[in-house]
Design an enzyme around this catalytic site. Structure first.
Site, PDB file in Angstrom:
ATOM      1  CE1 TYR A   1      30.916 -64.810  -5.419  1.00  0.00           C
ATOM      2  CE2 TYR A   1      33.060 -65.757  -5.942  1.00  0.00           C
ATOM      3  CZ  TYR A   1      32.117 -65.353  -5.013  1.00  0.00           C
ATOM      4  OH  TYR A   1      32.377 -65.479  -3.683  1.00  0.00           O
TER       5      TYR A   1
ATOM      6  CG  ASP B   1      27.627 -67.454  -4.468  1.00  0.00           C
ATOM      7  OD1 ASP B   1      26.559 -66.851  -4.240  1.00  0.00           O
ATOM      8  OD2 ASP B   1      28.182 -68.168  -3.619  1.00  0.00           O
TER       9      ASP B   1
ATOM     10  CB  CYS C   1      11.886 -71.580   6.102  1.00  0.00           C
ATOM     11  SG  CYS C   1      12.284 -72.091   4.404  1.00  0.00           S
TER      12      CYS C   1
ATOM     13  CD  GLU D   1      35.505 -64.857  -2.677  1.00  0.00           C
ATOM     14  OE1 GLU D   1      34.889 -65.736  -3.299  1.00  0.00           O
ATOM     15  OE2 GLU D   1      35.080 -64.358  -1.624  1.00  0.00           O
TER      16      GLU D   1
ATOM     17  CB  CYS E   1      11.095 -66.010   1.964  1.00  0.00           C
ATOM     18  SG  CYS E   1      11.623 -67.271   0.775  1.00  0.00           S
TER      19      CYS E   1
ATOM     20  CB  CYS F   1      15.234 -67.782   7.145  1.00  0.00           C
ATOM     21  SG  CYS F   1      15.903 -66.767   5.813  1.00  0.00           S
TER      22      CYS F   1
ATOM     23  CB  CYS G   1      18.705 -70.012   2.062  1.00  0.00           C
ATOM     24  SG  CYS G   1      17.472 -69.942   0.745  1.00  0.00           S
TER      25      CYS G   1
END
Length: 351
Positions: free
Chosen positions: A126, A144, A203, A45, A212, A206, A196
DNA sequence: TACGCGTGGGT
DNA sequence: TACCCAAGCGT
């Protein structure tokens, strides 16, 4: 066209993640009972902060080979860790990484709560949420850049970043499930990284196509909106690459704070709008190379004029220290310094 | 809140 | 070429 389902559900995303999760060295497979090693989650991370997955992979591999546990890392020399981080950028991360490793080693183990993690150096909102959710199964919300983009589109948030951030955090929190929060967090980030995407979002495939709002309005690719960026000024500077007849290079360790803090570099001038006058780090026959190193940092463009000299073994040194040829690795330099070395190397190889 | 802080890849 | 961007943090 299908009707819009107004409510996005974590279950639909997790079902997608179970089939499409990226396989990454620091991850446990989706849905697995085994939790990943907190040390590896933390290390990955921190490396991934503002850094792409492809760039991180090789560094993660080398770090975990050289320092398999947080105790190993805590016992490392500062210079070795900075050298291993060279090229990855944002070097304050490496300094804080080592501080954090030493605190954790002193505590015996990583804290397993958001608050405990947040208190450690280099761990912000985060990263604390990511470790808590992924390594410890806590229902914390990870936000994030990916999550911001996904939430902005899902809810058609038109307000530009960073002002929109609090609203995006609220949306993300509302979606965080009580079960599998770590998989959920990684699923939203995978969705942002693979479907995305900032440009040309896919899309059509997705798992959140239906709920959305931005997709429904045809503005998905335009979100999130962002305030215009400031122009980068140009700064100029000089670097001195000196090499002794026995092959040793004259380098210096930069001050611990600020740009390239704690990293090895060539002695040189300050970097300013006008090319500053500078004193060479040692007396010698310094010559100007006919090239110029160009490098762009986060907030300015840099043009460096490299100067070179062959030094004698008894040369008195005003700045820096010699690194023996056998110990020198260009890969241990930050990229801008490595560029200067690449430009100067032919000078020293000519007889 | 805004800025300082790296780098490499994509378009 | 010149942007833009990538799993942010510290001050």
């Amino acid at each position: 066209m299908r009707d819009r389902d107004p409510v996005a559900k974590s279950a639909d995303l997790l079902e997608w993640y179970d089939r499409h999760a990226r396989v990454l060295p620091w991850r446990a497979p989706p849905g697995s009972d085994a939790r990943p090693d907190p040390y590896r989650v933390w290390l990955s991370e921190v490396m991934l902060q503002q850094t792409t997955v492809p760039a991180v992979k090789a560094y993660f591999h080398r770090f975990t080979l050289q320092w398999p546990t947080v105790q190993d890392l805590a016992a490392a020399e500062d210079a070795d860790v900075m050298a291993a981080w060279a090229g990855l950028g944002y070097y304050a991360r490496a300094r804080n990484l080592l501080k954090c490793a030493r605190e954790v080693a002193a505590m015996g183990q990583f804290p397993d709560t958001l608050e405990g993690l947040l208190a450690l150096p280099g761990i912000g909102p985060y990263t604390a949420a990511a470790i808590a959710a992924i390594a410890f199964g806590r229902p914390e919300t990870v936000v994030d850049g990916n999550v911001e983009r996904v939430m902005a589109r899902l809810h058609a948030v038109e307000e530009p970043l960073p002002a929109a951030k609090p609203a995006l955090v609220r949306h993300a929190r509302a979606l965080t499930p009580a079960t599998r929060p770590g998989d959920h967090a990684q699923a939203v980030m995978d969705l942002g990284a693979t479907i995305c995407t900032p440009r040309n979002p896919a899309c059509g495939i997705c798992p959140w196509w239906s709920p959305c709002a931005a997709r429904d309005l045809g503005i998905a690719a335009d979100l999130p909106r962002k305030l215009p960026k400031k122009e980068k000024p140009v700064r100029l500077g000089i670097v001195y690459l000196g090499r002794r007849s026995d092959g040793a290079w004259l380098l210096e360790t930069r001050p611990a704070s600020g740009l390239l803090g704690g990293m090895l570099g060539w002695p040189g001038s300050d970097w300013a709008e006008a090319e500053p006058l500078a004193m060479p780090p040692a007396p010698g026959d310094w010559q100007t190379l006919n090239g110029e190193v160009r490098h762009t940092f986060t907030h300015f463009h840099l043009r460096l004029r490299p100067m070179v000299a062959r030094l004698t073994p008894d040369t008195p040194i005003r700045r820096g220290h010699f690194v023996a040829a056998a110990d020198f690795r260009a890969a241990h330099l930050p990229t801008v310094m490595r560029k200067a070395w690449t430009m100067a190397r032919p000078f020293f190889e000519d007889a």
